[in-house]
Design an enzyme around this catalytic site. Structure first.
Site, PDB file in Angstrom:
ATOM      1  N   TRP A 362     -21.376   0.203  37.580  1.00 51.06           N
ATOM      2  CA  TRP A 362     -20.573  -0.697  38.394  1.00 51.06           C
ATOM      3  C   TRP A 362     -20.868  -1.514  39.479  1.00 51.06           C
ATOM      4  CZ3 TRP A 362     -15.866   1.014  41.176  1.00 51.06           C
ATOM      5  CH2 TRP A 362     -16.490   2.246  41.952  1.00 51.06           C
ATOM      6  N   ASP A 363     -21.550  -0.863  40.011  1.00 53.90           N
ATOM      7  CA  ASP A 363     -22.258  -0.741  41.818  1.00 53.90           C
ATOM      8  C   ASP A 363     -22.423  -2.152  41.761  1.00 53.90           C
ATOM      9  OD1 ASP A 363     -23.077   2.242  41.160  1.00 53.90           O
ATOM     10  OD2 ASP A 363     -24.358   2.408  43.213  1.00 53.90           O
ATOM     11  N   GLU A 489     -15.333  10.412  40.220  1.00 52.33           N
ATOM     12  CA  GLU A 489     -16.599  11.574  39.040  1.00 52.33           C
ATOM     13  C   GLU A 489     -16.185  12.536  38.894  1.00 52.33           C
ATOM     14  OE1 GLU A 489     -20.269  10.193  38.435  1.00 52.33           O
ATOM     15  OE2 GLU A 489     -20.278   8.282  38.186  1.00 52.33           O
ATOM     16  N   LYS A 593     -14.880  13.020  44.713  1.00 48.41           N
ATOM     17  CA  LYS A 593     -16.012  12.277  45.075  1.00 48.41           C
ATOM     18  C   LYS A 593     -15.745  10.982  45.546  1.00 48.41           C
ATOM     19  CE  LYS A 593     -20.410  12.111  43.081  1.00 48.41           C
ATOM     20  NZ  LYS A 593     -21.700  11.085  41.610  1.00 48.41           N
ATOM     21  N   GLN A 594     -15.279  10.698  45.677  1.00 48.00           N
ATOM     22  CA  GLN A 594     -15.055   8.963  46.765  1.00 48.00           C
ATOM     23  C   GLN A 594     -13.918   8.201  46.463  1.00 48.00           C
ATOM     24  OE1 GLN A 594     -18.231   8.708  42.426  1.00 48.00           O
ATOM     25  NE2 GLN A 594     -17.921   6.529  43.091  1.00 48.00           N
TER      26      GLN A 594
HETATM   27  C1  BGC Z   1     -21.167   7.202  41.466  1.00 50.67           C
HETATM   28  C2  BGC Z   1     -21.254   6.137  40.546  1.00 50.67           C
HETATM   29  C3  BGC Z   1     -21.921   5.140  40.818  1.00 50.67           C
HETATM   30  C4  BGC Z   1     -23.478   6.510  41.139  1.00 50.67           C
HETATM   31  C5  BGC Z   1     -25.002   4.903  41.308  1.00 50.67           C
HETATM   32  C6  BGC Z   1     -22.919   7.971  41.320  1.00 50.67           C
HETATM   33  O1  BGC Z   1     -23.113   9.193  42.407  1.00 50.67           O
HETATM   34  O2  BGC Z   1     -20.554   8.112  41.426  1.00 50.67           O
HETATM   35  O3  BGC Z   1     -20.387   5.611  40.972  1.00 50.67           O
HETATM   36  O4  BGC Z   1     -22.189   4.562  40.054  1.00 50.67           O
HETATM   37  O5  BGC Z   1     -24.208   6.855  41.269  1.00 50.67           O
HETATM   38  O6  BGC Z   1     -24.929   4.976  42.178  1.00 50.67           O
END
Ligand code: BGC
Length: 783
Positions: A362-363, A489, A593-594
């Site tokens: 999804w990035d 996550e 986490k984010q």
């Molecule tokens: C992140 C995801 C991301 C993926 C690829 C993961 O560490 O939590 O949101 O899509 O990395 O960049």
């Protein structure tokens, strides 16, 4: 010699590394990677060694391997996919009187490499003295062409510095290059051990072609090279090709004052269907095109392509030269990742390294395409067309999961889900809403009716169907989406994740509108008025949980009731937490986490009041650890909106320096495209306050202390315009196209040829929130 990136005010348009530091090679191979979105070349030294992690990639070219599970379960994806290091065309070895140029031996009296954001080339100058004291100067320049997408080229020049010297140059195409496995996963390592099977090899004059196919995925690729040589008389050459190697050797005695110059043209092509002769013809034709244009011509085309890009996309930052350089570096790499992908994915690392096995996430839609939509809309369109080509796989996946419509994969190269089962992957359904959001954004920003009719509407309606089948109208009212994983996550399988629900709401509404704009398309997919009404009802009744006691939005239902993470007793070396604590424990505690709820406040900022934004931001700041590079850019955007401008500056810098400073200690595996895009978002949506909620643009610019001026350029509905921000005012000016109505801090402004200056209101003043101990961003703010 000193080592490292040169960080001077003289380098706003280039990244320069002075000296050779073998330990740092892997890192600089990523930052110095060249790509056009179709071909990717890591920034290795021409002579092949010393090296970190060599890599040559073709977008979409992968090998498959089985994903085994200790315990079986229904619907587990069975096939993994991993990007292949294809035939290496970058290698040019040099022998100086029979001593190989190898920077680990002899002495490099000067060595520097420069990535030039305007010429789109990587240049190198090396002065080397062989172990027996013979001195040469080597100058190289290479490009991956933006205008001829199957072509890369290298100009290689050697000059003796003392007397006459015998030089032998070997220019290779090398397949199945032995590399250390970049992954700890033995299955991936096995799939990547000599992944290419030779099918055809030829060499004649200065030209050679190698054709290979993969063992499992059945893809075929061809690489070809041709050369032009300029030097003194007495040149002897030889060319030969075998299965995995083609080599042109040129030997000549070069007197002092003369040079040997080799121009190497490399052509690449791959296909799932075309035969070896057809691919050979394709790459030879690409070479002929490049030879016809010539080296100078390729350079000129590259320059013109980039001049046009910067003309519509440049970002200027006065007051922090290092940040200026980093933001241009970020934009340059985002452009490289997307420019000529042409209906292929934009992987999380672009084509700069093997990280994440070359998968797209999804990035792309949530971060990278925001940038491209407003700076190079055709590239955003092409990336979305790739998603469209994968719709059948997404429909199959939805059906397999017992759902309707289309469920796009969490991670993939060819569109099939290849995330081995885990809660954060399989249940991260938000990716489908993120794709729908990018479609809606692109259509609103371009009015590209052709795209909407042929691709957009179908993506929107199939993803809307997914939400209807995934959610339900609860007994106590409201449309609920239970048991899903949002962007964060460190939470999984939660009910009514606010981000997911708000993005699904937008998805449902956009689908309804798009189907009404194109009733014939809707009808061809059997969408009727009842179905559209059902989408609207679900959207209107979407559950958005709120904690009345704390007066904040829980990230998902019950989140704010979870116990807090024990940050005080979490030592610095235990980050990232996912490598040091069990997931079940992360899932049941308040640790993030984010950006998740904070990202919802950016992309769906229209669903929150300013007071809610300020309170939510403070609440989530205290619990967000940024173990993902996707977070800092979004935190900058919201920090700026709620008035914490110094903090926004710190986060902007973190996003911009993620790769240059190797903040996550993994840049060797490739650059973080979402974070590079995050640097742009932090500038344009953060300091510029740009929002696009209702299909029109609004700005709310404000600068932190220490930045004197920030300006950026955008494209909207074909209009090119600039926004220039100083501490007191913002100026909006049309560069080309029709006048455009935008909003500045809520006030309507018409962007026209004469610049309109608007005053900047005071920022709200609130106490600055804190982060978990040890997790504050590095301070960039000027005190
Ligand atoms: C992140 C995801 C991301 C993926 C690829 C993961 O560490 O939590 O949101 O899509 O990395 O960049």
């Amino acid at each position: 010699m000193t080592h490292g990136y040169e960080q001077s005010e003289r380098s706003p348009w280039e990244l320069r590394w002075i000296g050779l530091d073998v330990e740092q090679l892997q890192r600089t191979e990523s930052t110095f990677a060249l790509s056009n979105g179709h071909i990717g070349l890591r920034g290795t030294l021409e002579e092949g060694e010393p090296r970190g992690l060599p890599g040559t990639y073709l977008n979409g070219f992968y090998e498959s391997y089985q994903l085994p599970y200790a315990e079986a379960g229904y619907g587990y994806p069975e096939d993994g996919q991993t990007v292949v290091n294809v035939t290496d065309g970058k290698i040019i070895r040099l022998l100086v009187e029979d001593e190989p140029l190898d920077m680990r031996y002899g002495q490099a009296t000067a060595h520097e490499r420069v990535l030039d954001f305007r010429s789109g080339t990587l240049r190198r100058t090396t002065e080397w003295s062989s172990p027996t004291g013979r001195r040469v100067r080597v100058r190289t320049e290479r490009l991956v062409s933006f205008t001829q997408r199957a072509v890369a080229a290298i100009r290689y020049e050697v000059e003796p510095l003392d007397g006459e010297i015998q030089l032998v140059v070997q220019s290779d195409l090398l397949a199945n290059e032995p590399i250390e496995s970049p992954t700890g996963d033995p299955r991936v390592a096995a799939a990547l051990d000599s992944p290419l099977v030779g099918e055809f090899a030829m060499a004649e004059d200065y030209r050679a072609v190698l054709v290979h196919r993969t063992r499992e995925s059945g893809l075929r690729m061809a690489a070809a090279m041709d050369h032009r040589l300029e030097t003194t008389d007495g040149l002897r050459t030889r060319i030969h090709a075998e299965d995995d190697l083609a080599r042109l050797t040129a030997a000549v005695d070069v007197p002092k004052g003369e040079k040997l110059t080799l121009i190497k043209y490399v052509g690449y092509g791959w296909s799932a269907q075309r035969s070896a002769p057809a691919l050979r013809a394709q790459v030879e034709a690409a070479l002929d095109g490049a030879l016809q244009t010539g080296w100078e011509g390729l350079l000129a085309e590259q320059r013109q392509f980039l001049d046009e890009f910067w003309e519509s996309a440049d970002v200027q930052i006065d007051g922090d030269p290092e940040l200026q350089q980093a933001v241009r570096f970020a934009l340059f790499h985002v452009l490289q990742a997307g420019a000529r992908g042409e209906s292929r994915a934009i992987p999380g690392k672009g084509l700069t390294g093997p990280g994440y096995d070359g998968h797209a996430f999804w990035d792309t839609e949530s971060f990278v395409l925001q940038v491209l939509t407003y700076t190079m809309p055709e590239a955003a369109r092409d990336a979305l067309r790739w998603r469209h080509t994968t719709l059948d796989k997404a429909r199959e996946r939805a059906a397999q999961l017992g759902l309707r419509g289309a469920a796009f994969p969490w991670r993939s190269i060819n569109g099939a889900e290849c995330s081995a089962y885990w809660p954060a992957g399989t249940a991260a359904f938000h990716v489908s809403a993120d794709i729908a959001d990018a479609v809606a954004r692109y259509v609103a920003a371009t009015a590209d009716q052709d795209f909407e009719r042929h691709y957009g509407t179908e993506i929107l309606l199939e993803t809307a169907r997914l939400w209807i089948s995934l959610g339900h109208h609860g007994k106590h009212g409201g449309f609920r989406i239970d048991g899903v994983t949002g962007p964060d996550e460190y939470s999984a399988i939660a009910d009514n994740n606010v981000y997911t629900n708000l993005m699904a709401q937008r998805n449902l509404r956009e689908a309804a509108e798009s189907c009404e704009r194109h009733p014939d398309i809707a009808e061809s997919f059997e969408v009727d008025a009842d179905e559209i009404a059902e989408w609207r009802r679900a959207a209107d009744e979407m559950v958005i949980p709120y904690d009345d006691l704390l007066e904040v939005h829980p990230q998902a239902e019950r989140f704010t009731q979870h116990v807090d993470w024990d940050f005080e007793n979490t030592p610095a070396e235990h980050y990232p937490l996912l490598l040091n604590y069990p997931y079940f424990d992360l899932y049941r505690k308040q640790v993030i986490k984010q950006a998740d709820l904070v990202l919802a406040m950016h992309l769906r900022g229209d669903a929150f009041t300013p007071e809610q934004k300020a309170r939510n931001f403070a609440y989530y700041e205290e619990r967000t650890v940024r173990d993902s590079s996707l977070s800092a850019g979004t935190q900058a955007v919201l920090a700026a909106e709620v008035g914490h401008l110094d903090l926004a500056y710190d986060y902007l810098a973190e996003a911009a320096f993620t790769d240059l400073h190797d903040v996550h200690n993994n840049v060797r595996n490739g650059l973080h495209m979402a974070s590079l895009a995050g640097a742009w978002l932090a500038t344009v949506a953060g300091l510029g306050g740009m929002r696009d909620h209702d299909g029109s643009l609004s700005f709310a610019p404000r600068l932190p202390r220490g930045l004197d001026r920030v300006s950026f350029r955008l494209i909207f509905l074909g209009t090119h315009f600039s926004v220039e921000i100083t501490p007191e005012e913002a100026k909006y000016q049309l560069l080309s196209g029709d006048e455009l109505d935008i909003r500045h801090h809520g006030e309507k402004v018409t962007v026209s040829e004469s610049a309109t200056a608007m005053p900047i209101p005071e920022a709200p003043s609130l106490p600055e929130p804190s982060q978990p101990p040890g997790r504050a961003p590095a301070r960039r703010r000027k005190d």
